[in-house]
Design an enzyme around this catalytic site. Structure first.
Site, PDB file in Angstrom:
ATOM      1  N   HIS A  54      -8.204  -3.452  -5.811  1.00  0.00           N
ATOM      2  CA  HIS A  54      -9.040  -3.473  -4.606  1.00  0.00           C
ATOM      3  C   HIS A  54      -8.579  -2.371  -3.651  1.00  0.00           C
ATOM      4  O   HIS A  54      -7.403  -2.012  -3.621  1.00  0.00           O
ATOM      5  CB  HIS A  54      -8.940  -4.826  -3.912  1.00  0.00           C
ATOM      6  N   GLU A  56      -8.007  -2.290  -0.436  1.00  0.00           N
ATOM      7  CA  GLU A  56      -6.953  -2.648   0.515  1.00  0.00           C
ATOM      8  C   GLU A  56      -5.594  -2.804  -0.176  1.00  0.00           C
ATOM      9  O   GLU A  56      -4.578  -2.361   0.363  1.00  0.00           O
ATOM     10  CB  GLU A  56      -7.309  -3.953   1.238  1.00  0.00           C
ATOM     11  N   CYS A  84     -10.162  -9.731   0.969  1.00  0.00           N
ATOM     12  CA  CYS A  84     -10.067 -11.005   0.250  1.00  0.00           C
ATOM     13  C   CYS A  84      -8.662 -11.584   0.459  1.00  0.00           C
ATOM     14  O   CYS A  84      -7.805 -10.968   1.101  1.00  0.00           O
ATOM     15  CB  CYS A  84     -10.352 -10.797  -1.229  1.00  0.00           C
ATOM     16  N   CYS A  87      -5.927  -9.235  -0.878  1.00  0.00           N
ATOM     17  CA  CYS A  87      -5.738  -8.056  -0.035  1.00  0.00           C
ATOM     18  C   CYS A  87      -5.152  -8.422   1.325  1.00  0.00           C
ATOM     19  O   CYS A  87      -4.354  -7.665   1.881  1.00  0.00           O
ATOM     20  CB  CYS A  87      -7.063  -7.330   0.133  1.00  0.00           C
TER      21      CYS A  87
END
Length: 156
Positions: A54, A56, A84, A87
């Site tokens: 991801h 992040e 999420c 993250c």
């Protein structure tokens, strides 16, 4: 003048570029307390065959290798979409002091539904970060329409 809106648009641009590269449309940048863009990252789930790729989390890996937690406490992560749970945890462990996001998790869910590549946990980043022993400021959603646009047609 550079402000949250300016930097958030840079994160949304990272999301657009991630999508153009064949990845999920998520992007993030790290900004110093002086307003300098230090790092940027995109989602790499598809191109690197890594479910944890991801934007992040990729950014936090780079940031924690490059800077001390003390320095990162004074930095802000701008991200195209609300982080999420994974993250949010990476952001907390890296030590970043502020998170600003565009599209909310609920807004993303409205677009993705039960798409197998984005099975959201319905766990807002504020809730994850509020459980930590150090405070993390959270601002968002901001520019939700602009942040949503990069997802249009992707999850169908």
């Amino acid at each position: 003048m550079k402000n949250d809106i300016y930097f958030l648009r840079l994160a949304i641009q990272q999301a657009k570029e991630a999508r153009e590269r064949g990845n999920h449309p998520f992007g993030a940048i790290l900004v110093s307390e002086n307003g300098e863009v230090l790092l940027s990252a995109q989602n790499t789930v598809n191109t690197e065959h890594d479910a944890t790729g991801h934007a992040e989390t990729n950014l936090m890996r780079k940031a924690s290798q490059a800077y001390s937690r003390e320095f990162l406490r004074r930095c802000t992560m701008y991200t195209s979409t609300e982080p999420c749970a994974m993250c949010s945890g990476a952001t907390y462990w890296a030590g970043v002091g502020k998170v600003v996001y565009g599209l909310s998790e609920n807004g993303l869910y409205e677009l993705t539904g039960a798409h197998p590549e984005n099975l959201t946990m319905h766990l807002p980043c504020r809730e994850v970060l509020a459980r930590g022993q150090q405070p993390t400021e959270v601002v968002g959603p901001l520019l939700e329409d602009e942040a949503r646009d990069v997802h249009q047609g992707f999850w169908t």
